[in-house]
Design an enzyme around this catalytic site. Structure first.
Site, PDB file in Angstrom:
ATOM      1  N   GLN A  12       0.832  -1.208   0.000  1.00  0.00           N
ATOM      2  CA  GLN A  12       0.000   0.000   0.000  1.00  0.00           C
ATOM      3  C   GLN A  12       0.867   1.258   0.000  1.00  0.00           C
ATOM      4  O   GLN A  12       0.327   2.360  -0.084  1.00  0.00           O
ATOM      5  CB  GLN A  12      -0.903   0.015   1.241  1.00  0.00           C
ATOM      6  CG  GLN A  12      -1.985  -1.027   1.212  1.00  0.00           C
ATOM      7  CD  GLN A  12      -2.876  -0.986   2.441  1.00  0.00           C
ATOM      8  OE1 GLN A  12      -3.010  -1.988   3.122  1.00  0.00           O
ATOM      9  NE2 GLN A  12      -3.501   0.152   2.730  1.00  0.00           N
ATOM     10  N   ARG A  28      -8.884  -0.008   7.444  1.00  0.00           N
ATOM     11  CA  ARG A  28      -9.822   0.938   6.838  1.00  0.00           C
ATOM     12  C   ARG A  28     -10.176   2.047   7.821  1.00  0.00           C
ATOM     13  O   ARG A  28     -11.349   2.310   8.108  1.00  0.00           O
ATOM     14  CB  ARG A  28     -11.075   0.197   6.367  1.00  0.00           C
ATOM     15  CG  ARG A  28     -11.761   0.947   5.225  1.00  0.00           C
ATOM     16  CD  ARG A  28     -12.749   0.112   4.489  1.00  0.00           C
ATOM     17  NE  ARG A  28     -13.304   0.908   3.408  1.00  0.00           N
ATOM     18  CZ  ARG A  28     -14.067   0.431   2.442  1.00  0.00           C
ATOM     19  NH1 ARG A  28     -14.373  -0.841   2.413  1.00  0.00           N
ATOM     20  NH2 ARG A  28     -14.542   1.198   1.493  1.00  0.00           N
TER      21      ARG A  28
END
Ligand code: CDP
Length: 795
Positions: free
Chosen positions: A228, A375
């Site tokens: 990421q 998240r």
């Protein structure tokens, strides 16, 4: 210069700019099976790596016998900590400055920890070899919960650390303790509740893995990585391996979901890279599902106590919280190093509260390390859960409607920018507007009446209504306060307009399914008057993309989205001088019209030129004294974070006989400032709400008292499927961020952060008339039934 985009008015200008539901460009390749994920990468002479893992949670290793494994036909090498130590790779730094064994050196600290690695011609042979590695363990007593770990007689987990005498990692506090305590002393009403935010796993569809390929000719390593944050990983790879950073290339291809799980560096990556350097062949390592859940970054695991002090008529005066955090065997939390408890700091939520005080203690346990921002912006999820649950607890105590109590306490629109009692600067908000819309959409009054009717009729199924009016904090930096492993959290964009009028945008963030190839192109379309189809977005390759800190915590739009807008405006500035040259006018007389996307001479709109014509001019007829070409780069350090918010209302039906919970209505009103792509936002909200339902209803990484991970596969770690997901009704309000170049805030994590307290509040609400104030997550039917039985409501 024209006040920036107003998507509510312009709506994309038909070119796919801001506010248009442009179809996702990336979907063609995904739905036709042409995605290219790490496990799709196959290189000539590629070897495969399988990790040998400990069956014990706490054990000393007496010896490792690799001989039988080496005899398996096709096994090329078996690596242990000793082999890695020869290359100075036996340990690696975590994101929090702790040191983690790449392969266990002396003592295993959690079940499934990496003990040895088998490198073989194919994956099956590697697995056969791994089964033949014989490890002699001396099993030690494990400690699994943070509470037990802090007991005086608890076994010491990190005995290799100098000065570490117990399992305590750190204490943190924020706010004004004295002022908060004083208000609690004198307040008319106080409430207190203990609640656990259970250990979760982000569980992306694609597990973690890499293909490491050392090129001895160029002395350069290329690592295709489920990352990421490719640039930050390049820097860390270079620091760990000693290979100069310009000789490290990280490529993050298509990523099948990250959710924070793909931010840390894992031992498998280091082992594969080391094996590739030693063996001079590409090496692939790809986790199985259970390896992913049992060993890579978990989320949450906060044991929280919340307290509110209020007046009798429901004005909240102070909030106090204390947390016990289980960090696992290493301190490997993924969050800015200056915030030991992450953004749990904003536990005052959407409310204007006089005083607040929070404290936290973190402990080592014999469980997998982690504490990633699943998240979520670094523990903001836990903060939102705490405050939104506590408001419901207070409403119950005062016998007030939870919507009314929220209204009474909301920070008002005119109070923004608002400084919270814990020192955070909220940029903008209109909380009541979002709540009003959600109540209208949910038919709130009707369900309150229905709830009462069922109680009076002593019905088998009770109605519960839950609200969450959350505020989020997303878009880390600024760089001066936010970092990852010391690297400041800015982000970047590089736009190159080609001679034929199309453009390539390269960004430092990396999509894992959020649709950046579409939405970032829309920002350029908006700012340059180009058609969205003429802009391609590239990311995930550190050799070609500008340095960025990566995608997590909904930071892409607030930070890289801002960099994209600013870079496009830099291109626009240069375009003006070329337009002046082409139109034979003075540069100061050239105006840009956002609506048409054209540049024209002031007062003469018919003397106009498009960006395509300007691009040709930049390469074929550039003005004397100017550089040819048309491109710009921007590194954007945000002045502040953005604060998206929303109101979610959940109506549940609770079965008194079985404890089953059915969703009657699920309304989500979100405000992420100016919206780039409403359809993408809708998709983000749906996905995040599904994860919120998983959190509230079924997901939990469980351990037994021996430290065996009993919730470490999809038979036991339950994810919601379409069967468990109701129809969502989504709505929105728009309160632009005043400091963001296009007025946008992030949105991706809002539903995961905001929905769990709404769901728990709804289930609690169904039993509140009998005295229930809390039900722990995950609210499995047995737990709900037990809660019903506790207040005599079971059937
Ligand atoms: O960092 P991440 O991409 O996970 O989160 P985000 O910045 O909240 O963006 C998620 C997706 O929603 C991206 O494709 C954004 O461009 C899009 N989005 C949008 O269309 N409008 C906004 N105001 C915020 C995000």
């Amino acid at each position: 210069e024209d006040g920036g985009p107003d998507p509510e008015k312009h709506c994309g200008h038909g070119r796919g700019g801001m506010g248009e539901s442009v179809r996702r460009k990336e979907d063609k390749r995904f739905i036709t099976g042409r995605g290219n994920y790490v496990d799709d990468i196959k290189k000539p002479k590629m070897l495969h790596c399988e990790i040998v893992r400990s069956p014990h949670a706490h054990a000393r290793i007496n010896s490792i016998d690799t001989e039988r494994a080496m005899q398996v036909d096709g096994v090329v090498a078996v690596l242990t900590a000793e082999d890695l130590a020869a290359h100075d790779l036996a340990t690696m730094p975590t994101l929090m400055d702790d040191t983690q064994d790449v392969l266990v050196n002396d003592k295993v600290k959690f079940q499934s920890q990496e003990v040895a690695a088998v490198i073989a011609e194919d994956r099956y042979i590697a697995k056969d070899g791994a089964e033949k590695v014989a490890v002699d363990y001396e099993v030690l007593d494990p400690v699994v919960t943070a509470k037990d770990a802090l007991e005086a007689d608890a076994p010491l987990i990190r005995d290799e650390l100098e000065d570490q005498e117990d399992n305590h990692i750190f204490d943190w506090d924020v706010g004004d303790k004295e002022a908060t305590d004083a208000i609690f002393e004198e307040s008319e009403v106080t409430v207190k509740e203990q609640m656990e935010y259970q250990r979760l796993h982000p569980a992306p569809i694609e597990t973690c893995g890499c293909v490491a390929d050392w090129d001895p000719g160029k002395e350069k390593i290329t690592v295709h990585l489920t990352s990421q944050a490719p640039h930050a990983h390049r820097t860390l790879f270079s620091m760990v391996s000693g290979i100069p950073e310009h000789k490290v290339r990280i490529v993050s291809p298509d990523i099948g979901g990250g959710f924070g799980n793909k931010v840390p560096i894992y031992p498998g990556y280091v082992v594969a890279a080391a094996a590739s350097v030693v063996l001079e062949r590409p090496v692939k390592w790809m986790e199985e599902r259970s390896e992913n859940i049992q060993t890579t970054g978990f989320a949450r695991d906060y044991d929280m106590t919340g307290e509110l002090a209020a007046t009798k008529d429901g004005k909240i005066r102070a909030v106090r919280t204390d947390v016990l955090a289980n960090h696992g065997a290493y301190n490997a939390v993924a969050q800015p190093s200056k915030f030991p408890a992450g953004f749990f700091n904003i536990f005052t939520g959407s409310y204007d509260i006089e005083a607040a005080y929070g404290s936290l203690t973190a402990a080592f346990t014999n469980t997998a390390p982690g504490g990633v921002a699943y998240r979520c912006s670094f523990r903001v999820t836990e903060a939102v859960y705490l405050i939104e649950r506590m408001v419901k607890v207070l409403a119950h105590e005062l016998d007030m409607d939870p919507a009314e109590i929220r209204r009474k306490n909301f920070i008002q629109p005119e109070q923004f920018p608002y400084e919270s009692p814990t020192g955070w600067n909220y940029d903008s908000g209109d909380y009541e507007k979002a709540l009003d819309l959600a109540m209208e959409m949910a038919d709130y009054d009707h369900y309150r009446e229905e709830q009462q009717r069922r109680i009076e009729e002593d019905a088998d199924k009770l109605i519960g209504i839950g609200i969450s009016s959350f505020t989020e904090v997303v878009g880390a930096g600024p760089g001066k306060t936010c970092d990852i492993a010391g690297i400041e959290m800015f982000d970047s964009a590089d736009i190159r307009v080609n001679p034929t009028g199309n453009a390539v945008l390269r960004v430092g963030v990396q999509t894992q399914g959020q649709g950046h190839e579409t939405t970032f192109a829309q920002i350029v379309a908006e700012e340059l008057g180009m058609d969205v189809e003429n802009i391609s977005v590239e990311h995930g390759d550190t050799d070609t993309d500008p340095y960025g800190l990566g995608t997590y915590g909904s930071r892409s739009t607030p930070v890289a989205g801002a960099a994209t807008a600013v870079a496009a405006r830099k291109v626009r500035d240069k375009a003006k001088s070329i337009a002046a040259n082409e139109l034979e006018a003075a540069e100061e007389d050239i105006e840009w019209d956002r609506e048409s996307g054209h540049f024209h001479v002031a007062g003469a709109p018919d003397r106009s030129i498009t960006i395509t014509e300007i691009a040709a001019g930049a390469y074929m007829n550039h003005p004397a004294g100017e550089e040819p070409g048309l491109e710009a780069v921007d590194y954007y350090d945000p002045p502040e974070m953005t604060y998206p918010f929303g109101s979610y209302i959940v109506v549940v039906e609770v079965d008194r006989e079985t404890g089953a919970v059915d969703f009657e209505k699920f309304v989500a009103v979100d405000d992420c400032g100016n919206r780039i792509n409403p359809m993408v936002i809708e998709g983000q909200i749906h996905g995040g709400l599904a994860q919120g339902i998983g959190t509230a209803m079924m997901e939990h990484v469980t351990y037994d008292e021996n430290g065996n991970c009993t919730g470490g596969d999809f038979m036991n770690y339950l994810l919601p499927t379409s069967m468990e997901i109701p129809n969502f009704e989504t709505g929105y309000t728009v309160t632009p961020s005043p400091h963001h170049p296009i007025g946008a805030k992030g949105v991706g994590e809002s539903p995961t952060v905001g929905s769990p307290p709404a769901i728990v509040n709804a289930v609690v609400d169904a039993m509140a008339h009998a005295g229930t104030t809390h039900v722990e997550m995950p609210m499995t039917p047995d737990r709900v039934w037990a809660a019903l039985a506790e207040v005599g409501l079971e059937r």
